[in-house]
Design an enzyme around this catalytic site. Structure first.
Site, PDB file in Angstrom:
ATOM      1  N   TYR A  50       1.883   6.160   7.749  1.00 25.61           N
ATOM      2  CA  TYR A  50       2.220   6.846   6.491  1.00 25.61           C
ATOM      3  C   TYR A  50       2.923   8.179   6.716  1.00 25.61           C
ATOM      4  O   TYR A  50       2.948   9.028   5.827  1.00 25.61           O
ATOM      5  CB  TYR A  50       0.962   7.014   5.634  1.00 25.61           C
ATOM      6  CG  TYR A  50       0.555   5.740   4.916  1.00 25.61           C
ATOM      7  CD1 TYR A  50       1.447   5.081   4.067  1.00 25.61           C
ATOM      8  CD2 TYR A  50      -0.727   5.191   5.075  1.00 25.61           C
ATOM      9  CE1 TYR A  50       1.077   3.911   3.414  1.00 25.61           C
ATOM     10  CE2 TYR A  50      -1.091   4.019   4.418  1.00 25.61           C
ATOM     11  CZ  TYR A  50      -0.181   3.392   3.582  1.00 25.61           C
ATOM     12  OH  TYR A  50      -0.539   2.241   2.917  1.00 25.61           O
ATOM     13  N   PHE A  58      -1.224  13.305  -1.855  1.00 27.91           N
ATOM     14  CA  PHE A  58      -2.175  12.194  -1.672  1.00 27.91           C
ATOM     15  C   PHE A  58      -2.311  11.745  -0.213  1.00 27.91           C
ATOM     16  O   PHE A  58      -3.094  10.863   0.095  1.00 27.91           O
ATOM     17  CB  PHE A  58      -1.778  10.995  -2.551  1.00 27.91           C
ATOM     18  CG  PHE A  58      -0.391  10.451  -2.313  1.00 27.91           C
ATOM     19  CD1 PHE A  58      -0.132   9.564  -1.269  1.00 27.91           C
ATOM     20  CD2 PHE A  58       0.674  10.832  -3.117  1.00 27.91           C
ATOM     21  CE1 PHE A  58       1.146   9.054  -1.042  1.00 27.91           C
ATOM     22  CE2 PHE A  58       1.956  10.329  -2.901  1.00 27.91           C
ATOM     23  CZ  PHE A  58       2.192   9.444  -1.854  1.00 27.91           C
ATOM     24  N   ARG A  86       7.911  -7.843  -1.413  1.00 28.79           N
ATOM     25  CA  ARG A  86       7.789  -6.658  -2.283  1.00 28.79           C
ATOM     26  C   ARG A  86       7.691  -7.090  -3.744  1.00 28.79           C
ATOM     27  O   ARG A  86       6.918  -6.544  -4.516  1.00 28.79           O
ATOM     28  CB  ARG A  86       8.985  -5.721  -2.087  1.00 28.79           C
ATOM     29  CG  ARG A  86       8.985  -4.981  -0.769  1.00 28.79           C
ATOM     30  CD  ARG A  86       7.983  -3.857  -0.697  1.00 28.79           C
ATOM     31  NE  ARG A  86       8.319  -2.730  -1.536  1.00 28.79           N
ATOM     32  CZ  ARG A  86       7.706  -1.551  -1.442  1.00 28.79           C
ATOM     33  NH1 ARG A  86       6.728  -1.356  -0.559  1.00 28.79           N
ATOM     34  NH2 ARG A  86       8.036  -0.576  -2.236  1.00 28.79           N
ATOM     35  N   THR A  92       4.263   0.163  -6.993  1.00 28.55           N
ATOM     36  CA  THR A  92       3.175   0.934  -6.368  1.00 28.55           C
ATOM     37  C   THR A  92       1.953   1.100  -7.283  1.00 28.55           C
ATOM     38  O   THR A  92       0.818   0.968  -6.831  1.00 28.55           O
ATOM     39  CB  THR A  92       3.716   2.316  -5.924  1.00 28.55           C
ATOM     40  OG1 THR A  92       4.884   2.099  -5.130  1.00 28.55           O
ATOM     41  CG2 THR A  92       2.690   3.081  -5.107  1.00 28.55           C
ATOM     42  N   ARG A 103      -0.527  -6.823  -7.052  1.00 28.54           N
ATOM     43  CA  ARG A 103      -1.096  -5.597  -7.639  1.00 28.54           C
ATOM     44  C   ARG A 103      -1.289  -5.742  -9.148  1.00 28.54           C
ATOM     45  O   ARG A 103      -2.257  -5.237  -9.709  1.00 28.54           O
ATOM     46  CB  ARG A 103      -0.189  -4.406  -7.317  1.00 28.54           C
ATOM     47  CG  ARG A 103      -0.258  -3.979  -5.848  1.00 28.54           C
ATOM     48  CD  ARG A 103       0.809  -2.964  -5.524  1.00 28.54           C
ATOM     49  NE  ARG A 103       0.712  -2.464  -4.158  1.00 28.54           N
ATOM     50  CZ  ARG A 103       1.672  -1.773  -3.562  1.00 28.54           C
ATOM     51  NH1 ARG A 103       2.794  -1.492  -4.202  1.00 28.54           N
ATOM     52  NH2 ARG A 103       1.505  -1.342  -2.318  1.00 28.54           N
ATOM     53  N   HIS A 116      -0.122  -3.407   1.451  1.00 23.27           N
ATOM     54  CA  HIS A 116       1.110  -2.733   1.875  1.00 23.27           C
ATOM     55  C   HIS A 116       2.114  -3.798   2.290  1.00 23.27           C
ATOM     56  O   HIS A 116       1.744  -4.789   2.916  1.00 23.27           O
ATOM     57  CB  HIS A 116       0.842  -1.815   3.078  1.00 23.27           C
ATOM     58  CG  HIS A 116       2.120  -1.369   3.740  1.00 23.27           C
ATOM     59  ND1 HIS A 116       2.810  -0.260   3.310  1.00 23.27           N
ATOM     60  CD2 HIS A 116       2.859  -1.913   4.736  1.00 23.27           C
ATOM     61  CE1 HIS A 116       3.917  -0.135   4.041  1.00 23.27           C
ATOM     62  NE2 HIS A 116       3.963  -1.127   4.915  1.00 23.27           N
TER      63      HIS A 116
END
Ligand code: IDP
Length: 151
Positions: A50, A58, A86, A92, A103, A116
Site C-alpha cells: 500500500y 487511512f 476490477r 472502492t 463489493r 484487492h
C-alpha cells in the site's frame, strides 16, 4: 504472455467465509489461477503493497487491518483479466459498487471492502513479484480453454 492480475481476499473476506464464493466467481468467468497462498502479511509486505497511499489519512489503519489476519493471495491469468476482475470487484466504496459485483453484493464499509485487485498492468507486475516468487507461479495449460477462448 497473457495478462496476469494480483488478487487478495482481505482479512474481512476470509473471516466472513467469502473465499469460496470469490474464487468461484473468478473461476467460473473463465480465468486461470496461476498461484495462491494463505498468509498473514508482515508489516513490511503490507507497507510496500500500500506504499502509494503512505500519505493518506487511512494508511495506518489500512496497514493495521491487512496485517490483522489471514489473506488469500492469488494470481489470475487471462484475456483482459486486470480490467475484468476490477469490474467484477466493483468500486472502492462498497455502498457505491453495483449489485452483482463482489463489493456491491457483500460489503458496506470502504475500510472493509473484502478484496484487492490490481488496477493496471504496471501495478499487477509489481504486486505479483512482491507477493510471489517466480517458482510459485505455476505453469500449465487448462484443458477447458478451448471452450472459453474462441482462438
Ligand atoms: P482499490 O482497493 O479499490 O484499488 P484504493 O484507492 O487503491 O482502492 O485504496 C486501497 C484500499 O484503501 C481500499 O481498498 C480501501 O480498503 C482503503 N481505502 C481507500 N480509501 C479509503 C478511505 O477513504 N477510508 C478508509 N479506507 C480507504
Amino acid at each position: 504472455m497473457t495478462e496476469r492480475s494480483f488478487v487478495a481476499i482481505k482479512p474481512d473476506g476470509v473471516e466472513r467465509k467469502l473465499t469460496g464464493e470469490i474464487i468461484k466467481r473468478i473461476e467460473q468467468k473463465g480465468f486461470k489461477m496461476v498461484a495462491m497462498k494463505f498468509i498473514k502479511p508482515s508489516q513490511e509486505l503490507a507497507e510496500e503493497h500500500y506504499g502509494e497511499h503512505k500519505e493518506k489519512p487511512f494508511y495506518k489503519g489500512l496497514v493495521e487491518f491487512i496485517t490483522s489476519g489471514p489473506v488469500v493471495a492469488m494470481v489470475w491469468e487471462g484475456k483482459d483479466v486486470i480490467a475484468t476482475i476490477r469490474k467484477m470487484v466493483g468500486v472502492t466504496d462498497p455502498l457505491k459498487s453495483d449489485p452483482g459485483t463482489i463489493r456491491g453484493d457483500f460489503g458496506i464499509s470502504i475500510g472493509r471492502n473484502i478484496i484487492h485487485a490490481s488496477d493496471k498492468l504496471e501495478s499487477a507486475k509489481k504486486e505479483i513479484s512482491l507477493w510471489f516468487s517466480q517458482d510459485e507461479l505455476v505453469e500449465y495449460t487448462p484443458t477447458l480453454d478451448k471452450w472459453i477462448y474462441e482462438n
